[in-house]
Design an enzyme around this catalytic site. Sequence first.
Site, PDB file in Angstrom:
ATOM      1  CD  GLU A  25      -5.790  12.823   8.003  1.00 23.02           C
ATOM      2  OE1 GLU A  25      -5.901  12.022   7.052  1.00 23.02           O
ATOM      3  OE2 GLU A  25      -5.151  13.888   7.925  1.00 23.02           O
TER       4      GLU A  25
ATOM      5  CG  ASP B 210     -10.614   8.112   3.126  1.00 22.95           C
ATOM      6  OD1 ASP B 210     -10.655   7.646   4.289  1.00 22.95           O
ATOM      7  OD2 ASP B 210      -9.660   7.894   2.348  1.00 22.95           O
TER       8      ASP B 210
ATOM      9  CB  SER C  77      12.154   0.252  -6.309  1.00 21.82           C
ATOM     10  OG  SER C  77      12.252   1.493  -5.616  1.00 21.82           O
TER      11      SER C  77
ATOM     12  N   GLY D 172       6.312   5.648   4.027  1.00 25.33           N
ATOM     13  CA  GLY D 172       5.869   5.418   5.401  1.00 25.33           C
ATOM     14  C   GLY D 172       5.824   6.677   6.243  1.00 25.33           C
TER      15      GLY D 172
ATOM     16  CB  SER E 270       1.318   2.914  -0.557  1.00 31.87           C
ATOM     17  OG  SER E 270       0.279   3.610   0.077  1.00 31.87           O
TER      18      SER E 270
ATOM     19  CG  ASP F  35      -4.024   8.135   0.822  1.00 33.55           C
ATOM     20  OD1 ASP F  35      -4.496   9.185   1.307  1.00 33.55           O
ATOM     21  OD2 ASP F  35      -3.512   7.232   1.511  1.00 33.55           O
TER      22      ASP F  35
HETATM   23  P1  ADP Z   1       2.796   5.820   2.895  1.00 40.75           P
HETATM   24  O1  ADP Z   1       1.827   5.472   1.824  1.00 40.75           O
HETATM   25  O2  ADP Z   1       2.229   6.764   3.896  1.00 40.75           O
HETATM   26  O3  ADP Z   1       4.120   6.296   2.385  1.00 40.75           O
HETATM   27  P2  ADP Z   1       2.636   2.992   3.336  1.00 40.75           P
HETATM   28  O4  ADP Z   1       3.061   2.116   4.437  1.00 40.75           O
HETATM   29  O5  ADP Z   1       1.211   2.961   2.931  1.00 40.75           O
HETATM   30  O6  ADP Z   1       3.099   4.470   3.705  1.00 40.75           O
HETATM   31  O7  ADP Z   1       3.473   2.652   2.032  1.00 40.75           O
HETATM   32  C1  ADP Z   1       4.881   2.580   2.093  1.00 40.75           C
HETATM   33  C2  ADP Z   1       5.333   1.353   1.334  1.00 40.75           C
HETATM   34  O8  ADP Z   1       5.172   1.560  -0.074  1.00 40.75           O
HETATM   35  C3  ADP Z   1       6.807   1.066   1.517  1.00 40.75           C
HETATM   36  O9  ADP Z   1       7.033   0.295   2.675  1.00 40.75           O
HETATM   37  C4  ADP Z   1       7.132   0.283   0.246  1.00 40.75           C
HETATM   38  O10 ADP Z   1       6.717  -1.062   0.371  1.00 40.75           O
HETATM   39  C5  ADP Z   1       6.228   0.941  -0.778  1.00 40.75           C
HETATM   40  N1  ADP Z   1       6.970   1.981  -1.517  1.00 40.75           N
HETATM   41  C6  ADP Z   1       6.765   3.316  -1.481  1.00 40.75           C
HETATM   42  N2  ADP Z   1       7.630   3.972  -2.302  1.00 40.75           N
HETATM   43  C7  ADP Z   1       8.395   3.027  -2.868  1.00 40.75           C
HETATM   44  C8  ADP Z   1       9.481   3.043  -3.822  1.00 40.75           C
HETATM   45  N3  ADP Z   1       9.942   4.179  -4.343  1.00 40.75           N
HETATM   46  N4  ADP Z   1      10.030   1.862  -4.153  1.00 40.75           N
HETATM   47  C9  ADP Z   1       9.570   0.704  -3.643  1.00 40.75           C
HETATM   48  N5  ADP Z   1       8.578   0.631  -2.765  1.00 40.75           N
HETATM   49  C10 ADP Z   1       7.982   1.756  -2.377  1.00 40.75           C
HETATM   50 MG    MG Z   2       0.003   4.409   2.097  1.00 34.53          MG
END
Ligand code: ADP
Ligand code: MG
Length: 383
Positions: free
Chosen positions: A34, A37, A68, A123, A129, A173
């Site tokens: 952790e 990277d 989405s 999140g 993401s 990731d």
């Molecule tokens: P993680 O990557 O750990 O899930 P992040 O904060 O890096 O958390 O990314 C989450 C963000 O990615 C969300 O707030 C949204 O903006 C975007 N996201 C993820 N999945 C979707 C989805 N299925 N539809 C739209 N946006 C998404």
């Molecule tokens: Mg992320």
Amino acid sequence: MTTTTDTTGTFERLYGHAPEGVWAAPGRVNLIGEHTDYNDGFVLPIALPQSVRAQVRRRADGVLRLSSTRVPGEVVELDVAALAPGGVSGWAAYPAAVVWTLRQAGHPVGGADVLLDSDVPGGAGLSSSAALECAVAIAYNDLHGLGLDAPGLALLAQRAENEFVGVPCGIMDQMASMTCRAGAALHLDARDLSARHVPLDLAGADLALLVIDTRVQHDLADGAYAALRAGCERAAELLGLPALRDLAAADLPAALDRLPAELVPLVRHVVTENGRVEQAVAELERRGPAALGPILTAGHASLRDDYRTSCPETDLAVATAVAAGALGARMTGGGFGGSVIALVETAVADTVVKAVTGASAFAGHAEPRVYRAVPSEGARRLS
Ligand code: ADP
Ligand code: MG
């Protein structure tokens, strides 16, 4: 977990025609390694069965339409030629970022109609993401015949998140989402992206890997991540090294003596964590997955005491899981909330889940969501 949304019907209703194809890219959990990277170090993630699916149809008019199923009814319409970092806010920034980055890299790609559908919790530290970016990236790669390979697409998706969305993430990731294989963990060197798929048969060893999403994300996550990254870069500079990966474990005590007090725990975490990745791979191959347990728990202690990216909710989930019989547990992902993984014998999985759920309720925390992680395959075309 799978979603049951009729997404092809949704695509046609939204855009008036059928998609040209469907692509999927998974979320991930990192077993160990952790915050290594971005220090050019080592990581050991697996891809999750949960993925982001992207239905895509190219458009000839330079318009990018994004939708989405997570944001029903919203269609974001963008002019591809006018895309610029900072110009798109919210979730649409992630897919737009990929299109912008492809064009920046000289690929002659244009607009598209895109519908995203996902069962990767957002999140939660499970990298929704990167899954989203990678699904869009492979769709464009296939539709435009760009011929980019998986590491090339991962680098492109990382650049999209760094430069367009503005998140200074490392490469783990995107590499996990693009290149993981079913039944294996990805032993990745984040410096040169050389990688090896290490077989990981949990069921065959009567084990389960629980993913416990604490459903909290503390606000300091973004700023703290950038500050930690900057601290590591400063420490490497003070030590005259290209990156902290170049500090050997044997040289750690002498190096720590030369650093200002606030950088000491950061450097100690990164160097010992790289050691834990190497140890985990060796133990996995020599003694099997059960041997990972104590390494996971030691990794959590380092995140909690040295790197300080854990929080009361994740600390409680880890401590409770271990006390209830888990072989090992740790927070996974960037930190300040998100998810914890716990390696358990299948027979005690339910006991551990009950203990963790009960302890969080007693502490007044949100009720965690628990999944069982099976090492799954990376990004691919579905149809
Ligand atoms: P993680 O990557 O750990 O899930 P992040 O904060 O890096 O958390 O990314 C989450 C963000 O990615 C969300 O707030 C949204 O903006 C975007 N996201 C993820 N999945 C979707 C989805 N299925 N539809 C739209 N946006 C998404
Ligand atoms: Mg992320």
